[in-house]
Scaffold this motif. Sequence first.
Motif, mmCIF file in Angstrom:
data_model
loop_
_atom_site.group_PDB
_atom_site.id
_atom_site.type_symbol
_atom_site.label_atom_id
_atom_site.label_comp_id
_atom_site.label_asym_id
_atom_site.label_seq_id
_atom_site.Cartn_x
_atom_site.Cartn_y
_atom_site.Cartn_z
ATOM 1 N N ASN A 40 0.842 -1.197 0.000
ATOM 2 C CA ASN A 40 0.000 0.000 0.000
ATOM 3 C C ASN A 40 0.878 1.249 0.000
ATOM 4 O O ASN A 40 1.501 1.583 1.003
ATOM 5 N N TRP A 42 0.080 4.297 -0.120
ATOM 6 C CA TRP A 42 -0.454 5.454 0.594
ATOM 7 C C TRP A 42 0.004 5.444 2.052
ATOM 8 O O TRP A 42 -0.124 6.429 2.752
ATOM 9 N N HIS A 271 -8.917 3.768 0.237
ATOM 10 C CA HIS A 271 -7.667 3.652 -0.520
ATOM 11 C C HIS A 271 -7.691 2.503 -1.524
ATOM 12 O O HIS A 271 -7.021 2.565 -2.552
#
Length: 375
Positions: A40, A42, A271
């Motif tokens: 991920n 983010w 997300h």
Amino acid sequence: MSANREPGTTPRIGRAAYADVPLYDPKRVPTPTDLSDNTNLWGIPPVAERTLRELPWQRVTRYPSLYAAELKAALATVAGVTPDMVVTGCGSDDILDSAMRAIGDPGMLVAYSDPTFAMVPIFSRMNALRAVGVPELASGVPDVDALVASGADVLYLCAPNNPTGRLVPREALARLLRDFPGYVILDEAYIEFAGPDASHVPLLAAHERLLLVRTMSKAWGLAGMRVGYALAQPALAAEVEKSRGPYKVNGLAEAVALAAVTHDRDWVDAHVALAVENRRRLETVLREMGLSPVPSSANFTLVPVDQCVEVGAAMRARGVAVRPFPALPHLGDALRISVGPWEVVQQAIDALRAVLAARGPLQRTDTMPIPRATA
Ligand SMILES: *Cc1c(COP(=O)(O)O)cnc(C)c1O
């Protein structure tokens, strides 16, 4: 006399079954923009992050819970199963390893649809099992007939598949579960990105030899914590848990993962949606560049590109890491590009564009096949 020692020979070190098991090494090199591992990009979910910072030191000096009961209960709620259908592990790698140990007697055959997750043949051999890849059909669907006919005791499938991003069509999976008598390990590492209808959990009720494998390393942003889990009917979950052993989820990981599952689902959903949006945008740009990305249901895109190893190295020289997959069945050379915030994806596009422009018109070389990467 030890089995390792034949008269007149030098005793070998270690188990015979391990002799030619390679160390997993995807040849990652620290690169400013790393789109090579589908984590991920983010970052960590907010409540997980706060939990990590504020963890009482007793969580470190004392042992964690034996089998992560609280985390299992939370994961069960999210998955819509009962807690006795969940088993956790030190990453889903640990789950795959434990599952093979739990269900495979030495010498048994594990068949997997090729291409797929590179750890599968390694964990098979580490557990004294044999592994065979069955090339997927040109359509990208696993070859159900060949998998069933393989004589395997255990099948491994991955949906969405790494590295293609493809789901297994429902009809193919149903036929496989009907016709294959052994165990089926179905890896759902990227299931969060495939939409709510993609989950294979409803299949568990009718299939006592089906194991769904999941991870908190991708959508959940916790790859460094090493938390994976599996879902199965209670009898199979219990066998995998036994094989896994106690204390495999460490105290820090348990607390952070529990916080994420309990409090960060909205952040994760938001997300995941961004990743899917940016993946679609990336696919569009790649098509505009004259490339043909494989339609993906995950947080990455696989795009066939000739001489992918060289192209990947040239992109890395420009500060962007992606993952080359040379000589895939039907697809040939390809690059797998993870998706994150658009600025990061744009850097990968810019690097790929520059490298392809410098290379000039495609020279199709039908000379020597490039050896398959082990990863
Ligand atoms: C990334 C990945 C995993 C996750 O492994 P962890 O050990 O949970 O980090 C499992 N399966 C596949 C197919 C993956 O791509």
